[in-house]
Design a protein around this motif. Structure first.
Motif, PDB file in Angstrom:
ATOM      1  N   ILE A  72       0.849  -1.197   0.000  1.00  0.00           N
ATOM      2  CA  ILE A  72       0.000   0.000   0.000  1.00  0.00           C
ATOM      3  C   ILE A  72       0.884   1.247   0.000  1.00  0.00           C
ATOM      4  N   ASP A  73       0.654   2.131  -0.977  1.00  0.00           N
ATOM      5  CA  ASP A  73       1.467   3.351  -1.049  1.00  0.00           C
ATOM      6  C   ASP A  73       1.202   4.282   0.130  1.00  0.00           C
ATOM      7  N   GLY A  74       0.021   4.174   0.696  1.00  0.00           N
ATOM      8  CA  GLY A  74      -0.246   4.866   1.957  1.00  0.00           C
ATOM      9  C   GLY A  74      -0.665   6.306   1.798  1.00  0.00           C
ATOM     10  N   LEU A  75      -0.184   7.144   2.701  1.00  0.00           N
ATOM     11  CA  LEU A  75      -0.561   8.553   2.658  1.00  0.00           C
ATOM     12  C   LEU A  75       0.382   9.290   1.725  1.00  0.00           C
ATOM     13  N   ALA A  76      -0.170  10.273   1.012  1.00  0.00           N
ATOM     14  CA  ALA A  76       0.590  10.936  -0.042  1.00  0.00           C
ATOM     15  C   ALA A  76       1.201  12.254   0.405  1.00  0.00           C
ATOM     16  N   ALA A  77       0.478  13.038   1.182  1.00  0.00           N
ATOM     17  CA  ALA A  77       0.978  14.380   1.521  1.00  0.00           C
ATOM     18  C   ALA A  77       0.209  14.930   2.718  1.00  0.00           C
ATOM     19  N   VAL A  78       0.893  15.776   3.487  1.00  0.00           N
ATOM     20  CA  VAL A  78       0.264  16.481   4.607  1.00  0.00           C
ATOM     21  C   VAL A  78       0.605  17.959   4.452  1.00  0.00           C
ATOM     22  N   THR A  79      -0.386  18.860   4.624  1.00  0.00           N
ATOM     23  CA  THR A  79      -0.061  20.285   4.589  1.00  0.00           C
ATOM     24  C   THR A  79      -1.000  21.062   5.507  1.00  0.00           C
ATOM     25  N   PHE A  80      -0.510  22.208   5.949  1.00  0.00           N
ATOM     26  CA  PHE A  80      -1.262  23.037   6.902  1.00  0.00           C
ATOM     27  C   PHE A  80      -1.811  24.268   6.205  1.00  0.00           C
ATOM     28  N   ASP A  81      -2.908  24.782   6.742  1.00  0.00           N
ATOM     29  CA  ASP A  81      -3.375  26.126   6.389  1.00  0.00           C
ATOM     30  C   ASP A  81      -2.898  27.051   7.511  1.00  0.00           C
ATOM     31  N   PRO A  82      -1.762  27.750   7.288  1.00  0.00           N
ATOM     32  CA  PRO A  82      -1.186  28.544   8.380  1.00  0.00           C
ATOM     33  C   PRO A  82      -2.051  29.728   8.773  1.00  0.00           C
ATOM     34  N   THR A  83      -3.047  30.052   7.936  1.00  0.00           N
ATOM     35  CA  THR A  83      -3.921  31.194   8.227  1.00  0.00           C
ATOM     36  C   THR A  83      -5.134  30.789   9.059  1.00  0.00           C
ATOM     37  N   SER A  84      -5.284  29.487   9.301  1.00  0.00           N
ATOM     38  CA  SER A  84      -6.453  29.049  10.062  1.00  0.00           C
ATOM     39  C   SER A  84      -6.252  29.383  11.541  1.00  0.00           C
ATOM     40  N   PRO A  85      -7.353  29.457  12.339  1.00  0.00           N
ATOM     41  CA  PRO A  85      -7.221  29.790  13.752  1.00  0.00           C
ATOM     42  C   PRO A  85      -6.375  28.758  14.485  1.00  0.00           C
ATOM     43  N   LEU A  86      -5.763  29.180  15.590  1.00  0.00           N
ATOM     44  CA  LEU A  86      -5.017  28.224  16.406  1.00  0.00           C
ATOM     45  C   LEU A  86      -5.966  27.508  17.345  1.00  0.00           C
ATOM     46  N   LYS A  87      -5.665  26.248  17.585  1.00  0.00           N
ATOM     47  CA  LYS A  87      -6.410  25.489  18.576  1.00  0.00           C
ATOM     48  C   LYS A  87      -5.398  24.925  19.563  1.00  0.00           C
ATOM     49  N   ASN A  88      -5.505  25.351  20.785  1.00  0.00           N
ATOM     50  CA  ASN A  88      -4.536  24.933  21.817  1.00  0.00           C
ATOM     51  C   ASN A  88      -3.108  25.121  21.302  1.00  0.00           C
ATOM     52  N   GLY A  89      -2.875  26.256  20.618  1.00  0.00           N
ATOM     53  CA  GLY A  89      -1.514  26.590  20.183  1.00  0.00           C
ATOM     54  C   GLY A  89      -1.080  25.962  18.871  1.00  0.00           C
ATOM     55  N   SER A  90      -1.940  25.143  18.257  1.00  0.00           N
ATOM     56  CA  SER A  90      -1.564  24.499  16.998  1.00  0.00           C
ATOM     57  C   SER A  90      -2.485  24.941  15.873  1.00  0.00           C
ATOM     58  N   THR A  91      -1.982  24.819  14.655  1.00  0.00           N
ATOM     59  CA  THR A  91      -2.787  25.152  13.485  1.00  0.00           C
ATOM     60  C   THR A  91      -3.998  24.224  13.428  1.00  0.00           C
ATOM     61  N   SER A  92      -5.174  24.805  13.238  1.00  0.00           N
ATOM     62  CA  SER A  92      -6.376  23.961  13.303  1.00  0.00           C
ATOM     63  C   SER A  92      -6.672  23.239  11.992  1.00  0.00           C
ATOM     64  N   ARG A  93      -6.357  23.911  10.848  1.00  0.00           N
ATOM     65  CA  ARG A  93      -6.744  23.246   9.580  1.00  0.00           C
ATOM     66  C   ARG A  93      -5.549  22.515   8.977  1.00  0.00           C
ATOM     67  N   ILE A  94      -5.744  21.219   8.811  1.00  0.00           N
ATOM     68  CA  ILE A  94      -4.690  20.344   8.286  1.00  0.00           C
ATOM     69  C   ILE A  94      -5.292  19.518   7.153  1.00  0.00           C
ATOM     70  N   TYR A  95      -4.596  19.460   6.038  1.00  0.00           N
ATOM     71  CA  TYR A  95      -5.039  18.657   4.901  1.00  0.00           C
ATOM     72  C   TYR A  95      -4.163  17.413   4.796  1.00  0.00           C
ATOM     73  N   VAL A  96      -4.775  16.286   4.531  1.00  0.00           N
ATOM     74  CA  VAL A  96      -4.030  15.041   4.302  1.00  0.00           C
ATOM     75  C   VAL A  96      -4.515  14.423   2.997  1.00  0.00           C
ATOM     76  N   GLY A  97      -3.572  14.075   2.140  1.00  0.00           N
ATOM     77  CA  GLY A  97      -3.879  13.346   0.910  1.00  0.00           C
ATOM     78  C   GLY A  97      -3.547  11.882   1.099  1.00  0.00           C
ATOM     79  N   THR A  98      -4.450  11.006   0.689  1.00  0.00           N
ATOM     80  CA  THR A  98      -4.198   9.564   0.770  1.00  0.00           C
ATOM     81  C   THR A  98      -4.154   8.989  -0.637  1.00  0.00           C
ATOM     82  N   ALA A  99      -3.312   7.983  -0.837  1.00  0.00           N
ATOM     83  CA  ALA A  99      -3.276   7.308  -2.130  1.00  0.00           C
ATOM     84  C   ALA A  99      -4.480   6.360  -2.184  1.00  0.00           C
TER      85      ALA A  99
END
Ligand SMILES: *[C@@H]1O[C@H](CO)[C@@H](O)[C@H](O)[C@H]1NC(C)=O
Ligand SMILES: *[C@@H]1O[C@H](CO)[C@@H](O)[C@H](O)[C@H]1NC(C)=O
Ligand SMILES: *[C@@H]1O[C@H](CO)[C@@H](O)[C@H](O)[C@H]1NC(C)=O
Ligand SMILES: *[C@@H]1O[C@H](CO)[C@@H](O)[C@H](O)[C@H]1NC(C)=O
Ligand SMILES: *[C@@H]1O[C@H](CO)[C@@H](O)[C@H](O)[C@H]1NC(C)=O
Ligand SMILES: *[C@@H]1O[C@H](CO)[C@@H](O)[C@H](O)[C@H]1NC(C)=O
Ligand SMILES: *[C@@H]1O[C@H](CO)[C@@H](O)[C@H](O)[C@H]1NC(C)=O
Ligand SMILES: *[C@@H]1O[C@H](CO)[C@@H](O)[C@H](O)[C@H]1NC(C)=O
Ligand SMILES: *[C@@H]1O[C@H](CO)[C@@H](O)[C@H](O)[C@H]1NC(C)=O
Ligand SMILES: *[C@@H]1O[C@H](CO)[C@@H](O)[C@H](O)[C@H]1NC(C)=O
Ligand SMILES: *[C@@H]1O[C@H](CO)[C@@H](O)[C@H](O)[C@H]1NC(C)=O
Length: 720
Positions: free
Chosen positions: A199-226
């Protein structure tokens, strides 16, 4: 006596410290699946390779290797499956390393962490494998650092292992159990080796740095799966919950996901295949911050009735709305690169069809590695490349872009002139050849001739200058073995592509030997000292070639290692797991002499200037004969040996070099006393990767000069 004793200890110390340098080939030589520019520090960029480790970009366009310490224990670290450069603290860089998820690599993956731009590394072991040289290695990046909180790092794994997160700057990683997708795509389910059917698995992870912080971390995260069904996922709560995005295309999955902060938009290149060799079909999409998917696929593919699976995707962060995307592969006539200055509403191409002919808008050169262009075969129309997964615009210089291909890194410093950009090969310092065989024929003014995978091989007239040409006429992508005639060293031979070719002028011109069966390939080959005969232990049996005729040698097993005596043309030596076979009649017949049992393949080397002097290296030890292979003395204390080479030592002494294991430690060693003692000459900075995959040659002209051919880091030369 005093003098001899002094000389002896001087010799021993003179060979203990070696200086190592790459033989310059200059063009990479292999695939560059990933390039990453740091968004915060001007000029900082890294390139990851699939078998030769990580490199950092220098201001003069050259690259510095960062993993030459990898040795026989850590060879799999040269398979770099993912890369992240810290946007908050640019000194920090992280890579996920591991070569194969199947049995070819028994090691689990690691995240390697550096706080000094890759000069030194610390290791975080992962409880699963990575696949730096596996299908889908150009997707990504699978490693991503939270731009608002650089303690947080995500990694998308292969093989069904899902999504992992570190909250302590990579000291430890935990599985993100809220993300249940693991990817379903498999490159080739009919493959049983484990290479293409994982299984090739997960393809990519990226953040939306402009999204609000949640407990100090970026709240919006995108994940691409193969996963051709549902590949594009988002979390709006810093990874607590995840949803499949509405409006995403099916039948494809992301290769690259890049977020444009100024536009608050995510760009995605989609492909139906994981690559890097397949072509695929695909799309380019723009996802606005409200989650709306807009298909911005260049119309060019449909207009020209070609199918394009998209790979590399680059955003010009200085000019929001300017972006580039590449076909992963367009095998004919050439790969296509697209650029848009209106957020993908319209695109221009680097070449086009005009009245049915290919019009090239770019100019180009391969001055830093002339052989790349000079070796191009008449039938090969590709100039811009193939396997274009890494495509990046310098975030501090809109004129500067780079892209990785299967053979080099190309790029330009006048991208603003698009489509009239000038493309250059910019892989100086990246030496990624997989080396199969090396020779250093004495007395002909040529220090080294190499046989390599993918790029044929080279006559190295100058070790510090990229060759003008690779082997041609006949052209083969891979040369598996090479040898020279000891008394007539301009006579050389090479095998590859089920063919044998000889040269009488040290590799300038070649003649195909037509008398050998077309089914003959692989194996060991040796040239008689006076070039009167060739012995080839081939897949079609053992052959003797002489005067344009080829006969079978019934007395030589086709699995044997073979070398020729470099002085007496009557003698050939062969070795297999049973022992030694010697021919005294120019290779016509072989007879067994010494019985030396071993389990794995054996390697041999003949002295360049002494008749009857031959070395045998096996998994059970190293042996030396000085009586034409009749009897052998075993090196004390050597537990196992790999490649071996004989070269010039101090005065008229002989140095013998070998990758071997002494006291449980595998290293490159030299002996100056015929194998009684061995000194380590690899070191903490130069480990040469897998000892079993390396080849060696040594000079009979320059004292102490030895060449190391690696599987993925080109050729090194070392002098004491
Ligand atoms: C790899 O990790 C798995 C899971 O933790 C473990 O069972 C296995 O022993 C590890 N393999 C190696 C070679 O360390
Ligand atoms: C918030 O972040 C801190 C530090 O990263 C962590 O220890 C804590 O568990 C987090 N709290 C929640 C509710 O996620
Ligand atoms: C994808 O979806 C189709 C249609 O719903 C289904 O038949 C197929 O099994 C799914 N494939 C995978 C790999 O989940
Ligand atoms: C989402 O944003 C796009 C582009 O900015 C806009 O065209 C569209 O109307 C928006 N959709 C909704 C549902 O707000
Ligand atoms: C692009 O750069 C090349 C090499 O640096 C130069 O020869 C060429 O004139 C430049 N082209 C334009 C249009 O600026
Ligand atoms: C031999 O090689 C040289 C150098 O590449 C070339 O100039 C010459 O034309 C070749 N000769 C033949 C007969 O092919
Ligand atoms: C072998 O054949 C080639 C090509 O036909 C010819 O040029 C060469 O002289 C021949 N060599 C011998 C030793 O007969
Ligand atoms: C090579 O070896 C053969 C066989 O032992 C011997 O007859 C011959 O004299 C040797 N040739 C040279 C040049 O030493
Ligand atoms: C090697 O082994 C073979 C077969 O066992 C035996 O006939 C031969 O005498 C042995 N040769 C030597 C040199 O020991
Ligand atoms: C090496 O051997 C050559 C030829 O036998 C001899 O002329 C030379 O003096 C020797 N050199 C040394 C340093 O022993
Ligand atoms: C190989 O690298 C490992 C890990 O860095 C190190 O522990 C070991 O000493 C090295 N081996 C040699 C022979 O230098």
């Amino acid at each position: 006596m005093r003098l001899l004793f002094f000389l002896g200890s001087f010799l021993a110390s003179a060979v203990s410290g070696y200086t190592w340098k790459n033989v310059k080939i200059g063009g990479g030589g292999g695939f560059t699946p990933g390039i990453v520019f740091n968004p915060t520090e001007k000029g900082l960029a890294y390139a990851r390779t699939d078998i030769g480790g990580l490199y950092r970009l220098n201001a003069d366009d050259s690259w510095t290797p960062l993993q030459d310490h990898a040795n026989d224990t850590t060879w799999h670290d040269w398979g770099v499956d993912a890369l992240a450069s810290d946007p908050v603290d640019p000194r920090r860089v992280y890579i996920t390393v591991g070569m194969y998820t199947n049995s070819w690599d028994s090691n689990n993956a690691s995240v390697l962490r550096s706080e000094d731009y890759g000069k030194t590394w610390a290791r975080t072991p992962l409880p699963f494998k990575a696949g730096g040289n596996m299908p889908g290695r150009g997707m990504g990046e699978r490693l991503a650092i939270d731009p608002n909180n650089n303690k947080v790092i995500y990694f998308g794994a292969r093989s069904g292992n899902g999504l992992w997160r570190s909250v302590d700057q990579g000291l430890s990683f935990q599985k993100v159990t809220s993300f249940t997708q693991v990817g379903t795509y498999i490159s080739d389910s009919t493959d049983t080796s484990g290479l293409n059917n994982d299984i090739d698995g997960l393809a990519a992870v990226t953040f939306d740095p402009t999204s609000p912080l949640k407990n100090g971390s970026t709240s919006r995260i995108y994940v691409g799966t193969a996963d051709r069904n549902s590949s594009t996922w988002v979390s709006n709560d810093a990874g607590e919950t995840w949803t499949a995005m509405v409006g995403q295309p099916t039948g494809v999955f992301p290769h690259k996901m890049k977020f444009s902060p100024a536009e608050k938009a995510l760009y995605i290149s989609y492909n139906s295949e994981s690559g890097p060799y397949s072509a695929g079909t695909g799309y380019v999409y723009r996802v606005s911050s409200n989650g709306t998917f807009t298909n911005i696929t260049p119309a060019w593919a449909a207009k020209n009735s070609v199918s394009i699976g998209y790979g590399g995707l680059a955003l010009d962060t200085q000019k929001p709305g300017t972006l580039m995307v590449a076909a992963m592969n367009l095998w004919y006539p050439d790969v296509q690169i697209f650029r848009s200055t209106d957020s993908g509403a319209s695109w221009t191409t680097i070449w086009d069809y005009v009245n049915g002919n290919q019009a090239k808008y770019y100019t180009y050169d391969t001055a830093k590695a002339p052989w790349i262009n000079n070796q191009r075969q008449p039938t090969d129309t590709k100039i811009l490349g193939w396997m274009v997964e890494a495509l990046e615009i310098n975030p501090f210089d809109s004129n500067h872009f780079l892209y990785g291909t299967g053979v080099t890194i190309y790029g330009s410093h006048n991208l603003s002139s698009w489509p009239n950009a000038h493309i250059s090969s910019l892989a100086d310092g990246i030496e990624e050849e997989s080396v199969e065989s090396l020779i250093s024929p004495p007395g002909i003014g040529i220090p080294l001739i190499s046989a390599v995978g993918d790029d044929g091989g080279f006559v190295h007239y100058d070790l510090n200058k990229a060759p003008e040409n690779s082997f041609d006429n006949p052209f083969w992508s891979t040369t598996t073995a090479i040898d020279y005639a000891g008394l007539s060293p301009k006579n050389i031979l090479r095998i590859g592509n089920s063919q044998l070719a000889t040269s009488t002028n040290a590799g300038q011109n070649w003649t195909l030997v037509t008398s050998v069966p077309s089914t003959a390939s692989g194996g060991a080959i040796a040239y008689a000292a006076d070039a009167s005969a060739i012995v080839w232990a081939s897949s079609a049996g053992s052959l003797r070639v002489s005067s344009n005729t080829s006969t079978t040698i019934s007395t030589l097993p086709s699995t044997a290692a073979v070398v020729a005596d470099k002085v007496n043309s009557s003698y050939f030596y062969a070795g297999d797991t049973t022992g030694i076979l010697v021919s005294k009649d120019g290779g016509k017949t072989f007879a067994r002499t010494a019985n030396i049992t071993s389990y794995a393949g054996v390697k041999m080397a003949a002295h360049p200037a002494v008749a009857g002097d031959v070395w045998l290296s096996t998994d059970l030890g190293i042996y030396h004969s000085s009586d034409f292979g009749t009897s052998f003395a075993q090196s004390p204390n050597v537990q196992s040996g790999n490649s071996i080479a004989v070269g010039k030592g101090a005065g008229n002494a002989t140095n013998v070099y070998s990758f071997n294991t002494v006291g449980g430690m595998a290293a490159l060693r030299v002996t100056v006393d015929e194998g009684v003692t061995w000194n380590v000459i690899s070191d903490a900075g130069y480990g040469f990767g897998s000892a079993g995959a390396n080849c060696l040659a040594a000079s009979w002209e320059t004292e102490g000069l030895v060449f190391v051919g690696t599987n993925g880091r080109g050729v090194f030369y070392g002098v004491p």
